[in-house]
Every structure is written in C-alpha cells, then in structure tokens.
Design a protein around this motif. Sequence first.
Motif, short mmCIF file in Angstrom:
data_model
loop_
_atom_site.label_atom_id
_atom_site.label_comp_id
_atom_site.label_asym_id
_atom_site.label_seq_id
_atom_site.Cartn_x
_atom_site.Cartn_y
_atom_site.Cartn_z
N PRO A 487 0.82 -1.21 0.00
CA PRO A 487 0.00 0.00 0.00
C PRO A 487 0.86 1.27 0.00
CG PRO A 487 -0.90 -1.60 1.54
CD PRO A 487 0.43 -2.16 1.08
N GLY A 488 0.70 2.08 -1.01
CA GLY A 488 1.46 3.31 -1.14
C GLY A 488 2.65 3.18 -2.07
N ARG A 489 3.00 1.96 -2.50
CA ARG A 489 4.15 1.78 -3.38
C ARG A 489 3.91 0.61 -4.32
NH1 ARG A 489 8.99 -0.92 -3.92
NH2 ARG A 489 10.72 0.35 -4.76
N ILE A 490 4.11 0.88 -5.63
CA ILE A 490 3.98 -0.17 -6.64
C ILE A 490 5.25 -0.15 -7.49
CG2 ILE A 490 2.69 -0.98 -8.66
CD1 ILE A 490 0.21 0.32 -7.51
N GLU A 491 5.84 -1.33 -7.65
CA GLU A 491 6.98 -1.47 -8.55
C GLU A 491 6.52 -2.39 -9.68
OE1 GLU A 491 11.66 -2.96 -8.51
OE2 GLU A 491 10.50 -2.83 -6.64
#
Length: 597
Positions: A487-491
């Motif tokens: 949650p809050g970060r996607i790579e």
Amino acid sequence: MMSDSAAAYRVLARKYRPSTFAELIGQEAMVRTLSNAIATGRIAHAFILTGVRGVGKTTTARILARALNCVGPDGSGGATAEPCGQCAQCLAIAEDRHVDVMEMDAASRTGVDDIRELTEGVRYRPVSGRYKVYIIDEVHMLSKNAFNALLKTLEEPPPDVKFVFATTEINKVPVTVLSRCQRFSLRRVPVEQLIPHYRRIAEAEGVEVEPAALAFIARAADGSVRDGLSLLDQAIALSGGRVAEAAVRDMLGVADRGLVFDLLESVLRGDAPSALAQMSHLYQGGSDPLMVVQDLLDLSHFVTWLKLAPDAGTGDPIAEGDRARARPLAEKLTIPVLARVWQMLLKGLEEVQVAPSPIQAAEMVLVRLAYVADLPAPAQLIRSVLAAPAPAGSPAGSRSNGAAMTSNASAPSPAVAVVQATETAPSRSNAGNTLRAIAELPAPGILPAHDPMPQNFAEVIALFDGRREALLRSHLWSDIHLVHFEPGRIEARPASGAPRDLTNRLGQLLSEWTGSRWLIAVSDAEGEPTLREQEEGRQRDLRNEVTSHPLVQAVLETFPGATIAAVRERFAAAIPDGDETSPEDSGEEADTGEDGA
C-alpha cells in the motif's frame, strides 16, 4: 393642429447619433485601427462592417466619409480622424446632400443593374470632395450577379474612390468580396457601457431615470445602442418626466425580480401548486409568460455563475440586487441539478414560443420542473442501482471463497459491490485470488472524502473500475507486469504497448483518490505476468483439465468432430470453503459444440 415642437421632434436614436469616432462607444479596437490608418495615410480602398443591428455600422461609415473629406474650419486641412463638423464637406455629409458620398440600401436595390449604375460613376473624379465614398447598407442582400458585377471595380478602384459596406449577416457575403475588403466586426456594447451612456442622454433631456430602470433598458437592448435608445424614448413618453422601475417593467412585460425568485424557489422545492399559483398571479399582473420563463433561465444561469465565481455580476445593478437571493440557492444546489434546470427551461422556452397558448405551455414547464426537483442526479441514480442488494439465492448473494476477502468486507454495507473471480479446483492457478477485489461505491447522497487504500493490485483495478477510468483500467489489466506491491508503493514493468504516462497517471490518480501519497517505480525486472495473461493462463489450464477428464474424453470419442466450445463454472460461487470438489461431483459441465449436429 400639430405644434412646431412636435413636428420638429427627433427620436433619441437620431438626435444622439455619434458624429465623431470619439463619440462611438464599445468599439475601441475599430476606432483605434481607423484613426491610425488615417493618421499614417494607410487607408484601404474598401471596408466591410459587420455586427448586430444598432451597434453603429452605418454611423461608422458616415463618420469615415466625413473623416476622409474634412477640410477643417479654414478649408486647408486634410483627412483626419477628428472631423471638424463645421466645414462645408462635414455639413453636407451630415445633412445627406454631399454629391460625392453616395449611400445605397441593398435591401431595396438588389439587382445587377443597380450596381452597374453605381459603378458607372466610379470612373469620374470627385466633384467637390477629396474622395468618392460609396456606402452600401445590408450588402448581403445583393444578388449573385450584382456581387459579380462589383468584383472587378472593388478590386482595383481609382485612388480617389472608397467603398464601405455594412451587413448584419456576414456569412451571406461571398468570400470573393470579403477577400477584397478590410473587415471590422463591431461587437455588442456591454451593459456596463450602455447604462452610463443612457444616463448621460437622460440628463441631457432633463429626465430623471431610476438606476434599476436604466439597467432594465440596457439589458433589454441586448448590446444594441439604437434599440436601447428606442426603449428609453418609449419609457420617457410613458412616464412623462420621471422614469420609474415599475413603469419600465410594465412596458417590457418583465415580472418583478423578487416574484420570479419566489417562483424559482417553489419549483426547486417541488411545490407545483404554489408555482402554478405564482405563475397565474404574474400573468394576471401583465407579465408575459415567455418573459417569465426567460427570467427563470437568466436566474438559473446567474445562480450557476455565482456558484462557480462568487464575484459574478459585480458592477451590474440587477446582478447586485439578485446576489442576496441567489447566494443561498448557489450554496444549496449542485451543478448537475442546476444544469438540469437550465436544460429543461431552455427546452421550455422553445415550447412557449411556438405554443398556441403561451401561458399553458409555461405552466407545463413549471410542472415538469417541480416533478423532477427531487429526482437524484444521474450519477447518484447509477450508484443507487449498483448499491441495491442482490436477491436471495443469487450467486452474488451467496458466500464466496473467503481467501479473496479483505478487511473491508468485515463490515457489510448496502453500498458494497463485490467484483471477483472464483476458483473451483485446487489444481488450478491461483490467478483467481489475484483477480478478486472489493470495490466500495458510496451510498446515494454520501460522498466519502477518499477511497479505501487498496491492499493488492487487484483492488487497484477494482478502484479504477469504480471510478469509471475504463481506458486506464484496460492498460493496467493488459500492460502492467507487477514486480512488487505494498500500500502506497507499486513497482512494475510496463509492457511495450503501455502509454508513456501510464505510471504517472496511476500514481496521480491513486494519490488523489485515496488521500495518501503513492510511489510508482518502473522496474527492469521480469515481474509477474499481467492480469490478462494470468486470466488467459487460468482459462487455458481449465480447458486442459476439462479436456483430460474421462467423461469429456468419452463424449469426444462418441461424437467424432465435436470440440469444446466453452467451459463454464456453473456452481463455482456456491462452493463452501474447504469443500471444493471435482467437476463431476459438483455438477460442473463442459459445453460442447458438435460439427454437423
């Protein structure tokens, strides 16, 4: 017997007709261009003036003729942007008796013979003036042959000949004529300039006019100086020395503004009987039903304007008076509701104009408005439909695999729509878990500040579904290889077919919708297959599993040429957790297509 004063009376529109460029109002750009052209000697051989009636087209043509022929009080001057008005040339033009200034009304002389007669005199030099000036009013009324007869002369006239055309319908003038002329579009004169202009004329006439009455006249003029002066003339004759707001309102058939506000508020409350009674009162008081609907349309526009720009209408006396009543409506009503009121009134205005009985048509408009006053906006209506609970016993209402549920499902709500794909056999790919998501839609009338924070990439897809971002949702489904999610970060690794700004848009919209900052990192790692590839793989595995099933193989052997057309998971949603069975035990069926059967 008619008195000398009555016989000599001139209407205000003629008495106060501008005689110099400085007296023209609302046309500063044109005046500046013509003044500079005359001062520098760069005077075109043909001009065409366009604009609505009464903004000064013919007046400008006459001023231009005077400017070109003025010789000054001493008779030694040249062309000037400020004609003296005292020399013989200026006086003759002002009195319409100058031999070298010819004015023709194309509305009454439309034929080719009229134009030939006019152009015959072009080859002769001016008799007394510096230039021959041909003024053709309503030039768009000329016939096609008349325009053709004018073209050659218009393109190469003698140096001492000038043409000035005036028209209200520039689109009817051939482009071959337009290309040979210097064009000026005279704009409508705004209310803010008309009011002080009419006030000065009223003072010059020794007549007292209430400010609100002047404002009504200026608005009714609709940008036409001449129309407003005609109305002012009529109001002075009606009032006899002091023009009051009530007198102008009666003369124009305009309803009292406060009563129109009361009518609008009744309609927006859905109180049809009260609205009809108020309309009847206005009609009996002499108000024109068409003007009442027009006033309602103006008020709905002003309320919308005020909602978007709180300082709207500053400087307009009527708008300033409306502000106190309009502001509460602007705060209470939404833009979709105001847009719906505008559209219905606009349609109703057309009906009132053509109806055999305008008052009946106006009443029907009010009834329609009152009965849609409490209807939800279309977006809210869609939310209500989507949020409706599923019927008992339907697949959407049965308990699904709990492995896909997030913490959001722990508190049941009538405004929750579950979007999921379910597994039916332990041997199949776990793509179904990835595809499950819960998309929370707000209950009607309740808009949350932000959406819940997605806990996996499938919930991100569901969020884009709920927000109706179909194009971006399609790219996220087909073109994103997920490397890491929290949650809050996607790579992720975008596929070659993904738009360049996909990751930027993804981060921007997620941050906006959830109220939390999202970091989207582009990776070179292989990552997971896209959700589309996962779904295709799951379908492929499912088809292979069905194909290898003994019962299906027996069917295919029994019916040569038969193929598996589709695989349906008929009872997948009703299987309890931990009780998944094989297709033959659960009743799952494979549809077969038989060639020639």
